[in-house]
Design a protein around this motif. Structure first.
Motif, PDB file in Angstrom:
ATOM      1  N   TRP A 199     -11.452  -2.838  -5.187  1.00  0.00           N
ATOM      2  CA  TRP A 199     -10.001  -2.896  -5.136  1.00  0.00           C
ATOM      3  C   TRP A 199      -9.537  -2.439  -3.752  1.00  0.00           C
ATOM      4  CZ3 TRP A 199      -7.546  -5.273  -8.978  1.00  0.00           C
ATOM      5  CH2 TRP A 199      -8.027  -5.204 -10.282  1.00  0.00           C
ATOM      6  N   ALA A 200      -8.604  -3.173  -3.165  1.00  0.00           N
ATOM      7  CA  ALA A 200      -8.053  -2.802  -1.862  1.00  0.00           C
ATOM      8  C   ALA A 200      -6.540  -2.687  -1.963  1.00  0.00           C
ATOM      9  CB  ALA A 200      -8.420  -3.854  -0.815  1.00  0.00           C
ATOM     10  N   LYS A 201      -5.980  -1.636  -1.382  1.00  0.00           N
ATOM     11  CA  LYS A 201      -4.529  -1.465  -1.362  1.00  0.00           C
ATOM     12  C   LYS A 201      -3.960  -2.243  -0.184  1.00  0.00           C
ATOM     13  CE  LYS A 201      -0.956   2.000  -1.754  1.00  0.00           C
ATOM     14  NZ  LYS A 201      -0.640   3.427  -1.914  1.00  0.00           N
ATOM     15  N   VAL A 202      -3.048  -3.162  -0.449  1.00  0.00           N
ATOM     16  CA  VAL A 202      -2.535  -4.006   0.625  1.00  0.00           C
ATOM     17  C   VAL A 202      -1.013  -3.887   0.791  1.00  0.00           C
ATOM     18  CG1 VAL A 202      -4.420  -5.684   0.507  1.00  0.00           C
ATOM     19  CG2 VAL A 202      -2.404  -5.986  -0.947  1.00  0.00           C
ATOM     20  N   GLY A 203      -0.430  -2.877   0.159  1.00  0.00           N
ATOM     21  CA  GLY A 203       1.005  -2.659   0.281  1.00  0.00           C
ATOM     22  C   GLY A 203       1.359  -1.430  -0.523  1.00  0.00           C
ATOM     23  N   ALA A 204       2.622  -1.000  -0.452  1.00  0.00           N
ATOM     24  CA  ALA A 204       3.021   0.230  -1.119  1.00  0.00           C
ATOM     25  C   ALA A 204       2.612   0.226  -2.598  1.00  0.00           C
ATOM     26  CB  ALA A 204       4.525   0.417  -0.985  1.00  0.00           C
ATOM     27  N   ASP A 205       2.879  -0.883  -3.276  1.00  0.00           N
ATOM     28  CA  ASP A 205       2.525  -0.987  -4.692  1.00  0.00           C
ATOM     29  C   ASP A 205       1.699  -2.232  -4.957  1.00  0.00           C
ATOM     30  OD1 ASP A 205       3.963   1.315  -5.625  1.00  0.00           O
ATOM     31  OD2 ASP A 205       5.781   0.186  -5.155  1.00  0.00           O
ATOM     32  N   SER A 206       0.939  -2.641  -3.971  1.00  0.00           N
ATOM     33  CA  SER A 206       0.244  -3.919  -4.094  1.00  0.00           C
ATOM     34  C   SER A 206      -1.255  -3.751  -3.856  1.00  0.00           C
ATOM     35  CB  SER A 206       0.840  -4.894  -3.072  1.00  0.00           C
ATOM     36  OG  SER A 206       0.196  -6.140  -3.161  1.00  0.00           O
ATOM     37  N   TYR A 207      -2.018  -4.336  -4.773  1.00  0.00           N
ATOM     38  CA  TYR A 207      -3.477  -4.221  -4.686  1.00  0.00           C
ATOM     39  C   TYR A 207      -4.110  -5.592  -4.831  1.00  0.00           C
ATOM     40  CZ  TYR A 207      -2.914   0.794  -5.299  1.00  0.00           C
ATOM     41  OH  TYR A 207      -2.551   2.104  -5.135  1.00  0.00           O
ATOM     42  N   GLN A 208      -5.288  -5.712  -4.229  1.00  0.00           N
ATOM     43  CA  GLN A 208      -6.089  -6.916  -4.430  1.00  0.00           C
ATOM     44  C   GLN A 208      -7.471  -6.529  -4.915  1.00  0.00           C
ATOM     45  OE1 GLN A 208      -6.342  -9.406  -0.942  1.00  0.00           O
ATOM     46  NE2 GLN A 208      -4.106  -9.552  -0.752  1.00  0.00           N
ATOM     47  N   LEU A 209      -8.012  -7.394  -5.763  1.00  0.00           N
ATOM     48  CA  LEU A 209      -9.417  -7.308  -6.122  1.00  0.00           C
ATOM     49  C   LEU A 209     -10.164  -8.200  -5.136  1.00  0.00           C
ATOM     50  CD1 LEU A 209     -11.641  -6.396  -8.136  1.00  0.00           C
ATOM     51  CD2 LEU A 209     -11.234  -8.567  -9.331  1.00  0.00           C
ATOM     52  N   VAL A 210     -10.938  -7.580  -4.248  1.00  0.00           N
ATOM     53  CA  VAL A 210     -11.687  -8.371  -3.268  1.00  0.00           C
ATOM     54  C   VAL A 210     -13.084  -8.627  -3.823  1.00  0.00           C
ATOM     55  CG1 VAL A 210     -12.566  -8.493  -0.912  1.00  0.00           C
ATOM     56  CG2 VAL A 210     -10.374  -7.373  -1.384  1.00  0.00           C
TER      57      VAL A 210
END
Ligand SMILES: [Ca+2]
Ligand SMILES: [Ca+2]
Ligand SMILES: [Ca+2]
Length: 409
Positions: free
Chosen positions: A157-168
């Protein structure tokens, strides 16, 4: 990928092939057996599953996805709960756990369909699932299948914004690849949606590399980056302007055959000391542990932090497969812990902590003298909340999950 052999000062450290040494400052880790009956132990993750503020252990084992509840002391058993079983006809292979919505309990995704020889038919190779938690996390979790590439292999999991995450998710091979050749591997970031059963918007991280065996994600202030280990070497990517972009500096692009043995490629890769150095196991499933310095800092303004330097730490591994970095000993800079899964020339499998003795010289310490560990995966986390990093490892042929309790504090 660029190669900068001219810019590299290669050091064959005096510790080459050095075996275990002991000294006054011998790291003090005590082993606890969490499970001695697992199947393969493909992937570990750490996080609070049940919301009691104690970090639990999650495992993608061959057929089951399980978690072990942290009992809160170092003598009680870690009770095992099955989250999902037989997700695909093939083996499970990876797991990612992180609290994404701030409720103190992890969100969990897993990779399955492990079939590395099938690189063409995605119905028989690869699978990505998000697991919806039940009211009672000791019960079965509901799998939600996401789109996938062939040979799904690693996820974070990577955090890409204040409340936004991606599963890489990084597969091992590109579509149709043979012998690590052909189309590049498609690494995707899946945006975690409000409704996990809804659309997960996909962002392409990269499609140029091959044999992308593992990767590391980090967050530094507002910056999120990842570094990918591949046949071509290491490559850094950064989340910028709403997309993943390769960082075009010398980054980790070196995959040097420093022993002139015809090996190349990186199998495992981790940042050390906030990105000033990286540690690698080379080649894929290799025997070499190396450190490289001289990376551009990810803090602004970016500038070279050091002269580029590659140091060979040891060559004692056979199928080096696990790598973590952290300041386990409270020295103010990171140490490396690495594990391998097949018996080496000395007939041993194991886990070693490598600590700097002097610049360019690291000493290795065995952490598993009392219990055998054919290390398949490893995580570092403070499981008892005492402020030092403990280690958690899963063993393939040894069929075990172990905690190495750090005695620093
Ligand atoms: Ca817990
Ligand atoms: Ca959560
Ligand atoms: Ca601890």
């Amino acid at each position: 990928m660029k190669n900068y052999p001219f810019a590299c000062l290669i050091i064959l450290a005096s510790v080459l092939a050095q075996l275990d040494s002991v000294g006054q400052s011998t790291p003090d880790f005590k082993i606890q057996v969490v499970d001695s009956q697992i199947s393969i132990g493909y992937g570990l993750a750490i996080g609070d599953v049940d919301g009691d503020r104690k970090a639990d252990i999650l495992l993608a084992d061959q057929k089951e996805i399980v978690w072990y509840k942290n009992p809160g002391d170092k003598t009680s058993p870690w009770k095992r709960y099955v989250m999902a079983a037989n997700l695909t006809p093939q083996d499970n292979v990876c797991i990612a756990a992180r609290d994404l919505n701030g409720d103190g309990r992890v969100e969990v995704a897993v990779g399955a369909g492990w079939n590395p020889s099938e690189t063409s038919d995605s119905t028989k190779s690869g699978a990505v699932f998000y697991l919806i938690r039940p009211q009672d996390p000791t019960q079965r979790w509901e799998p939600v299948r996401l789109p996938h590439e062939v040979t799904t292999h690693r996820m974070r999991w990577a955090k890409v914004g204040a409340d936004s995450y991606q599963l890489v998710v990084a597969p091992l091979h590109g579509l149709g690849n043979k012998d690590g050749k052909g189309r590049g591997v498609r690494i995707w970031g899946y945006t975690f949606p409000k409704n996990p059963k809804g659309i997960w918007n996909q962002h392409l991280v990269d499609s140029t590399l091959h044999l992308t065996h593992n990767f590391d994600v980090w967050e530094d202030g507002n910056a999120t980056g990842m570094i990918v280990a591949s046949k071509e070497g290491g490559q850094i990517f950064r989340w910028q302007k709403n997309k993943w972009q390769p960082v075009d500096d010398e980054s980790a692009s070196n995959t040097l055959d420093i022993l002139n043995k015809g090996v190349s490629g990186i199998g495992e890769i981790r940042r050390m000391d906030n990105g000033q150095r990286i540690a690698t196991i080379q080649p894929m499933h290799g025997n070499l542990l190396q450190i490289e310095t001289g990376f551009y800092s990810f803090r602004e303004p970016r500038k070279p932090v050091d002269e580029k330097e590659i140091t060979l730490i040891t060559d004692i591994f056979n199928q080096g497969h696990a790598l973590v970095c952290g300041d386990f000993l409270g020295l103010g800079s990171d140490q490396i812990v690495a594990g391998w899964r097949n018996p080496n020339a000395g007939g041993k499998v194991g886990v070693r902590l490598f600590k700097q003795k002097e610049p360019g010289n690291m000493e290795g310490y065995p952490l598993d003298d009392s219990v055998s560990m054919a290390c398949e995966d490893m995580q570092a986390a403070d499981l008892d909340g005492d402020g030092d990093l403990d280690l958690i490892a899963s063993g393939r042929s040894t069929h075990n999950v172990l905690i190495y309790w750090n005695g620093l504090k």
